[in-house]
Design a protein around this motif. Structure first.
Motif, PDB file in Angstrom:
ATOM      1  N   ASP A  92      -3.002  17.706   0.774  1.00  0.00           N
ATOM      2  CA  ASP A  92      -2.853  18.376  -0.425  1.00  0.00           C
ATOM      3  C   ASP A  92      -2.267  17.630  -1.663  1.00  0.00           C
ATOM      4  OD1 ASP A  92      -2.968  20.743   0.921  1.00  0.00           O
ATOM      5  OD2 ASP A  92      -1.167  21.003   1.761  1.00  0.00           O
ATOM      6  N   GLY A  93      -2.144  16.497  -1.671  1.00  0.00           N
ATOM      7  CA  GLY A  93      -1.683  15.517  -2.419  1.00  0.00           C
ATOM      8  C   GLY A  93      -2.939  15.062  -3.515  1.00  0.00           C
ATOM      9  N   THR A  94      -2.560  14.150  -4.177  1.00  0.00           N
ATOM     10  CA  THR A  94      -3.697  13.314  -5.008  1.00  0.00           C
ATOM     11  C   THR A  94      -3.525  11.850  -4.877  1.00  0.00           C
ATOM     12  OG1 THR A  94      -1.768  13.170  -6.866  1.00  0.00           O
ATOM     13  CG2 THR A  94      -3.405  15.233  -6.738  1.00  0.00           C
ATOM     14  N   PRO A  95      -4.829  11.129  -5.419  1.00  0.00           N
ATOM     15  CA  PRO A  95      -4.886   9.610  -5.484  1.00  0.00           C
ATOM     16  C   PRO A  95      -3.540   9.022  -6.413  1.00  0.00           C
ATOM     17  CG  PRO A  95      -6.780  10.629  -5.711  1.00  0.00           C
ATOM     18  CD  PRO A  95      -5.980  11.664  -5.976  1.00  0.00           C
ATOM     19  N   PRO A  96      -3.018   7.914  -6.137  1.00  0.00           N
ATOM     20  CA  PRO A  96      -2.174   7.464  -7.035  1.00  0.00           C
ATOM     21  C   PRO A  96      -2.796   6.788  -8.242  1.00  0.00           C
ATOM     22  CG  PRO A  96      -2.781   5.678  -5.362  1.00  0.00           C
ATOM     23  CD  PRO A  96      -3.262   7.115  -5.067  1.00  0.00           C
ATOM     24  N   GLY A  97      -2.096   6.707  -9.300  1.00  0.00           N
ATOM     25  CA  GLY A  97      -3.117   6.076 -10.453  1.00  0.00           C
ATOM     26  C   GLY A  97      -3.223   4.607 -10.362  1.00  0.00           C
TER      27      GLY A  97
ATOM     28  N   HIS B 176       9.411  10.054  -4.636  1.00  0.00           N
ATOM     29  CA  HIS B 176       7.978  10.065  -4.701  1.00  0.00           C
ATOM     30  C   HIS B 176       7.411  10.727  -5.799  1.00  0.00           C
ATOM     31  CE1 HIS B 176       7.825   9.976   0.198  1.00  0.00           C
ATOM     32  NE2 HIS B 176       8.637   8.937  -0.258  1.00  0.00           N
ATOM     33  N   ARG B 177       6.117  10.214  -6.029  1.00  0.00           N
ATOM     34  CA  ARG B 177       5.576  10.754  -7.348  1.00  0.00           C
ATOM     35  C   ARG B 177       5.110  12.219  -6.748  1.00  0.00           C
ATOM     36  NH1 ARG B 177      -0.343  10.838  -6.470  1.00  0.00           N
ATOM     37  NH2 ARG B 177      -0.871   9.703  -4.485  1.00  0.00           N
ATOM     38  N   ALA B 178       4.855  12.951  -7.697  1.00  0.00           N
ATOM     39  CA  ALA B 178       4.191  14.205  -7.710  1.00  0.00           C
ATOM     40  C   ALA B 178       2.753  14.140  -7.011  1.00  0.00           C
ATOM     41  CB  ALA B 178       4.190  15.107  -8.932  1.00  0.00           C
ATOM     42  N   GLY B 179       2.589  14.700  -5.807  1.00  0.00           N
ATOM     43  CA  GLY B 179       1.182  14.625  -5.242  1.00  0.00           C
ATOM     44  C   GLY B 179       1.155  13.456  -4.193  1.00  0.00           C
ATOM     45  N   ALA B 180       2.423  12.840  -4.082  1.00  0.00           N
ATOM     46  CA  ALA B 180       2.318  11.962  -2.976  1.00  0.00           C
ATOM     47  C   ALA B 180       1.673  12.412  -1.701  1.00  0.00           C
ATOM     48  CB  ALA B 180       3.632  11.290  -3.083  1.00  0.00           C
ATOM     49  N   PRO B 181       1.085  11.733  -0.777  1.00  0.00           N
ATOM     50  CA  PRO B 181       0.795  12.148   0.556  1.00  0.00           C
ATOM     51  C   PRO B 181       1.922  12.035   1.506  1.00  0.00           C
ATOM     52  CG  PRO B 181      -0.059   9.832   0.198  1.00  0.00           C
ATOM     53  CD  PRO B 181       0.637  10.137  -1.057  1.00  0.00           C
ATOM     54  N   GLU B 182       1.693  12.858   2.496  1.00  0.00           N
ATOM     55  CA  GLU B 182       2.560  12.554   3.657  1.00  0.00           C
ATOM     56  C   GLU B 182       2.205  11.702   4.741  1.00  0.00           C
ATOM     57  OE1 GLU B 182       5.045  15.992   5.475  1.00  0.00           O
ATOM     58  OE2 GLU B 182       3.343  17.049   4.722  1.00  0.00           O
ATOM     59  N   LEU B 183       2.558  10.557   4.569  1.00  0.00           N
ATOM     60  CA  LEU B 183       1.870   9.445   5.618  1.00  0.00           C
ATOM     61  C   LEU B 183       2.490   9.435   6.879  1.00  0.00           C
ATOM     62  CD1 LEU B 183       2.186   6.443   2.968  1.00  0.00           C
ATOM     63  CD2 LEU B 183       0.285   7.850   3.574  1.00  0.00           C
ATOM     64  N   TYR B 184       3.722  10.058   7.171  1.00  0.00           N
ATOM     65  CA  TYR B 184       4.373   9.977   8.417  1.00  0.00           C
ATOM     66  C   TYR B 184       4.823  11.587   8.684  1.00  0.00           C
ATOM     67  CZ  TYR B 184       7.047   8.067  12.439  1.00  0.00           C
ATOM     68  OH  TYR B 184       7.575   7.865  13.419  1.00  0.00           O
ATOM     69  N   PRO B 185       3.963  12.558   8.718  1.00  0.00           N
ATOM     70  CA  PRO B 185       4.257  13.938   8.767  1.00  0.00           C
ATOM     71  C   PRO B 185       5.072  14.239  10.132  1.00  0.00           C
ATOM     72  CG  PRO B 185       1.961  13.780   8.980  1.00  0.00           C
ATOM     73  CD  PRO B 185       2.539  12.625   8.351  1.00  0.00           C
ATOM     74  N   GLU B 186       6.099  14.776  10.143  1.00  0.00           N
ATOM     75  CA  GLU B 186       6.872  15.090  11.370  1.00  0.00           C
ATOM     76  C   GLU B 186       6.220  15.597  12.458  1.00  0.00           C
ATOM     77  OE1 GLU B 186      11.265  16.741  12.509  1.00  0.00           O
ATOM     78  OE2 GLU B 186      10.479  17.123  10.285  1.00  0.00           O
ATOM     79  N   LYS B 187       5.243  16.540  12.259  1.00  0.00           N
ATOM     80  CA  LYS B 187       4.504  17.064  13.447  1.00  0.00           C
ATOM     81  C   LYS B 187       3.492  16.042  14.252  1.00  0.00           C
ATOM     82  CE  LYS B 187       0.788  19.096  10.642  1.00  0.00           C
ATOM     83  NZ  LYS B 187       0.026  20.457  10.385  1.00  0.00           N
TER      84      LYS B 187
ATOM     85  N   ILE C  38       0.805  -1.215   0.098  1.00  0.00           N
ATOM     86  CA  ILE C  38      -0.011  -0.106  -0.076  1.00  0.00           C
ATOM     87  C   ILE C  38       0.834   1.122   0.089  1.00  0.00           C
ATOM     88  CG2 ILE C  38      -1.630   1.317   1.310  1.00  0.00           C
ATOM     89  CD1 ILE C  38      -2.844  -1.418   2.344  1.00  0.00           C
ATOM     90  N   VAL C  39       1.854   1.219   0.818  1.00  0.00           N
ATOM     91  CA  VAL C  39       2.520   2.573   1.063  1.00  0.00           C
ATOM     92  C   VAL C  39       3.690   2.729  -0.110  1.00  0.00           C
ATOM     93  CG1 VAL C  39       4.589   3.659   2.225  1.00  0.00           C
ATOM     94  CG2 VAL C  39       2.702   2.602   3.606  1.00  0.00           C
ATOM     95  N   ARG C  40       4.002   1.755  -0.608  1.00  0.00           N
ATOM     96  CA  ARG C  40       4.674   1.732  -2.066  1.00  0.00           C
ATOM     97  C   ARG C  40       3.833   2.512  -3.118  1.00  0.00           C
ATOM     98  NH1 ARG C  40       4.726  -1.840  -6.408  1.00  0.00           N
ATOM     99  NH2 ARG C  40       6.444  -1.861  -7.875  1.00  0.00           N
ATOM    100  N   ARG C  41       2.832   2.049  -3.147  1.00  0.00           N
ATOM    101  CA  ARG C  41       1.745   2.595  -4.372  1.00  0.00           C
ATOM    102  C   ARG C  41       1.331   3.931  -4.044  1.00  0.00           C
ATOM    103  NH1 ARG C  41      -3.547   0.891  -6.136  1.00  0.00           N
ATOM    104  NH2 ARG C  41      -3.778   2.359  -8.062  1.00  0.00           N
ATOM    105  N   LEU C  42       0.982   4.376  -2.821  1.00  0.00           N
ATOM    106  CA  LEU C  42       0.725   5.468  -2.341  1.00  0.00           C
ATOM    107  C   LEU C  42       1.669   6.540  -2.684  1.00  0.00           C
ATOM    108  CD1 LEU C  42      -1.315   4.982   0.969  1.00  0.00           C
ATOM    109  CD2 LEU C  42      -2.344   5.267  -1.269  1.00  0.00           C
ATOM    110  N   LEU C  43       2.867   6.301  -2.686  1.00  0.00           N
ATOM    111  CA  LEU C  43       3.879   6.976  -2.705  1.00  0.00           C
ATOM    112  C   LEU C  43       4.613   7.265  -4.116  1.00  0.00           C
ATOM    113  CD1 LEU C  43       5.912   6.465   0.426  1.00  0.00           C
ATOM    114  CD2 LEU C  43       4.427   8.231   0.139  1.00  0.00           C
ATOM    115  N   GLY C  44       3.869   6.139  -4.960  1.00  0.00           N
ATOM    116  CA  GLY C  44       4.259   6.192  -6.451  1.00  0.00           C
ATOM    117  C   GLY C  44       5.943   5.735  -6.496  1.00  0.00           C
ATOM    118  N   LEU C  45       6.144   4.709  -5.979  1.00  0.00           N
ATOM    119  CA  LEU C  45       7.513   4.277  -5.925  1.00  0.00           C
ATOM    120  C   LEU C  45       7.841   3.084  -6.984  1.00  0.00           C
ATOM    121  CD1 LEU C  45       8.585   4.897  -2.077  1.00  0.00           C
ATOM    122  CD2 LEU C  45       9.570   6.005  -4.047  1.00  0.00           C
ATOM    123  N   GLU C  46       6.644   2.817  -7.584  1.00  0.00           N
ATOM    124  CA  GLU C  46       6.621   1.391  -8.238  1.00  0.00           C
ATOM    125  C   GLU C  46       7.928   1.527  -9.459  1.00  0.00           C
ATOM    126  OE1 GLU C  46       2.236   2.275  -7.891  1.00  0.00           O
ATOM    127  OE2 GLU C  46       4.113   3.303  -7.941  1.00  0.00           O
ATOM    128  N   SER C  47       8.201   2.837  -9.708  1.00  0.00           N
ATOM    129  CA  SER C  47       9.382   2.852 -11.114  1.00  0.00           C
ATOM    130  C   SER C  47      10.797   2.554 -10.370  1.00  0.00           C
ATOM    131  CB  SER C  47       8.927   4.074 -11.932  1.00  0.00           C
ATOM    132  OG  SER C  47       9.306   5.161 -11.269  1.00  0.00           O
TER     133      SER C  47
END
Length: 349
Positions: free
Chosen positions: A312-317, A141-152, A50-59
Motif C-alpha cells: 500500500d506504500g510508494t517507491p522511494p524518491g 519512516h517516510r510516508a508510504g514506506a513499505p512493510e519489509l518485515y510484516p509481523e504476520k 537498500i533498506v535505509r533508502r526504501l524506508l526513507g531514513l536518510e534524513s
C-alpha cells in the motif's frame, strides 16, 4: 576462516547491541545521533543501504561510505576528501571499534552503526540492523514506506532468509574460500540446489514471501547482483550464470529496476573489491572487464505474476546527490569505461 576439512567457516559473532525505540541497550533511536557506515562493494552492507533508502531514513540516519578495497586492518574512508569520514573524522572504521572495545578481537566489518557523539561503534550485527530499521525506527519512516518485515509473515521470512543465507549468501563464500576439493564440491552442490529451489518457488510468485518486497528479497538480491560479475568466476560458482537461470534472472532484474535496488548497486566497486583484495584467489589483482551489464535493464515480465512491490506504500524518491552511484558504475554502461573510472581504496565483503 578455514577448518580441518577445508570448509570455509564464517565468524558469526557480532556486536549484538541494539538501537531500539525504548533504548533498552543504552542506545535509543534518535534522529541524527548515529551514522551507518557501509561499503557499496559488500553484499551485507548493501542490504542496509537498500533498506535505509526504501524506508526513507536518510534524513535521520546519515551514511558514511568506505572505499571498495581494504587491507588486513579495516575498511578505509579513502573516497572522502583527505581520506577521512566528514562526520566521524576518522580514516578507518577500525577507530570506531577500538573507541568502544580497545582490544576488539574480531574482524572489523561493515555495515556498522556508530554513535556520533562518542565516536564508538554500537553494532555490526548486519542481520539485526536491517530488521531494527524496519521495526524500531518506525516513527521516522517516510510516508508510504513499505512493510519489509510484516509481523504476520515474519516466521516465513525468517525461514526463507535462513535457507538463503546458509546456501546462497554464505554459500558462494563457502565455494570461493574452500581449501579442499571435497568442501568446495559440497558447497557448490548446496548452492545450486538452493538456486533451483528458489527458481521453483519464484516461478509462480513475484516475491519470495507474500505479494510484496520483504526483507527476504533484499537479502537474496545482493548476492544475485554480484553473481555474474564476481561469484561465477572468482568463486568458481560456474554451473550457470545468473543470466542463464531464466526465473532468477527475471526476478533479479525486476528488483534491480525497482527504486532502491539497482540504483544502490555499484558494479565497479564490487569487482574492485573482490578481485583486488582476495589475492589468495586472484594473485594478480587483475579486475576483469566484463560481464556486459546492459541486460540488467531489459524487460523482466514479472509484473504478469501480480504482486505490488511496495504494498500500500510508494517507491522511494531518487537518492540524494551525495549518495548517487558514480556515473559509469551501474548497469547499461560500457564495461571498459566502468573499469577506467573505478575508485581506489581497500575493503572486504
Amino acid at each position: 576462516m578455514g577448518s580441518t576439512t577445508g570448509e570455509f567457516k564464517r565468524d558469526a559473532n557480532y556486536i549484538d547491541t541494539r538501537i531500539t525505540a525504548d533504548g533498552r541497550d543504552g542506545y535509543p533511536v534518535e534522529p541524527g545521533r548515529y551514522r551507518l557506515v557501509v561499503a557499496r562493494a559488500c553484499p551485507w552492507a548493501n542490504r542496509a543501504i537498500i533498506v535505509r533508502r526504501l524506508l526513507g531514513l536518510e534524513s535521520v540516519l546519515s551514511m558514511g561510505i568506505c572505499g571498495p578495497t581494504h587491507d588486513e586492518r579495516s575498511w578505509t574512508f579513502d573516497l572522502d576528501p583527505g581520506g577521512r569520514d566528514p562526520v566521524l573524522g576518522i580514516e578507518r572504521i577500525q577507530e570506531a571499534y577500538f573507541k568502544r572495545f580497545p582490544d576488539y578481537p574480531r574482524g572489523i566489518t561493515v555495515p556498522a552503526i556508530v554513535d556520533v557523539p562518542s565516536g564508538a561503534v554500537v553494532t555490526n550485527d548486519y542481520k539485526q540492523i536491517t530488521l531494527d530499521l524496519s521495526t524500531e525506527w518506525t516513527a521516522y519512516h517516510r510516508a508510504g514506506a513499505p512493510e519489509l518485515y510484516p509481523e504476520k509473515l515474519r516466521g516465513e521470512i525468517d525461514e526463507v532468509a535462513e535457507l538463503v543465507y546458509r546456501d546462497v549468501n554464505n554459500g558462494v563464500y563457502r565455494c570461493g574460500f574452500a581449501s579442499s576439493q571435497e568442501a568446495y564440491e559440497t558447497a557448490y552442490g548446496a548452492l545450486f540446489a538452493r538456486l533451483d529451489w528458489l527458481s521453483d518457488r519464484l516461478a509462480g510468485q513475484r516475491y519470495l514471501v507474500g505479494d510484496t518486497i520483504t526483507e527476504a528479497d533484499v537479502r537474496l538480491f545482493t548476492t544475485l547482483a554480484r553473481f555474474d560479475a564476481v561469484y561465477h568466476g572468482h568463486f568458481k560458482c560456474n554451473r550457470q550464470k545468473l543470466a542463464e537461470l531464466p526465473v532468477l534472472w527475471a526476478y533479479a532484474r525486476d528488483l534491480f529496476q525497482t527504486p532502491g535496488f539497482g540504483d544502490t548497486t555499484d558494479f565497479v566497486q564490487i569487482k574492485s573489491h573482490y578481485y583486488e583484495v582476495h589475492r589468495t584467489i586472484n594473485p594478480s589483482g587483475i579486475v576483469p572487464v566484463g560481464p556486459d551489464l546492459s541486460g540488467w535493464l531489459e524487460p523482466h515480465g514479472r509484473a504478469a505474476l501480480g504482486g505490488r512491490p511496495f504494498g500500500d506504500g510508494t517507491p522511494p524518491g531518487p537518492p540524494s546527490a551525495a549518495e548517487v552511484v558514480p556515473a559509469g558504475h551501474g548497469a547499461g554502461v560500457d564495461p571498459v569505461d566502468g573499469i577506467d573510472g573505478r575508485d581506489g581504496g581497500f575493503e572486504g565483503g
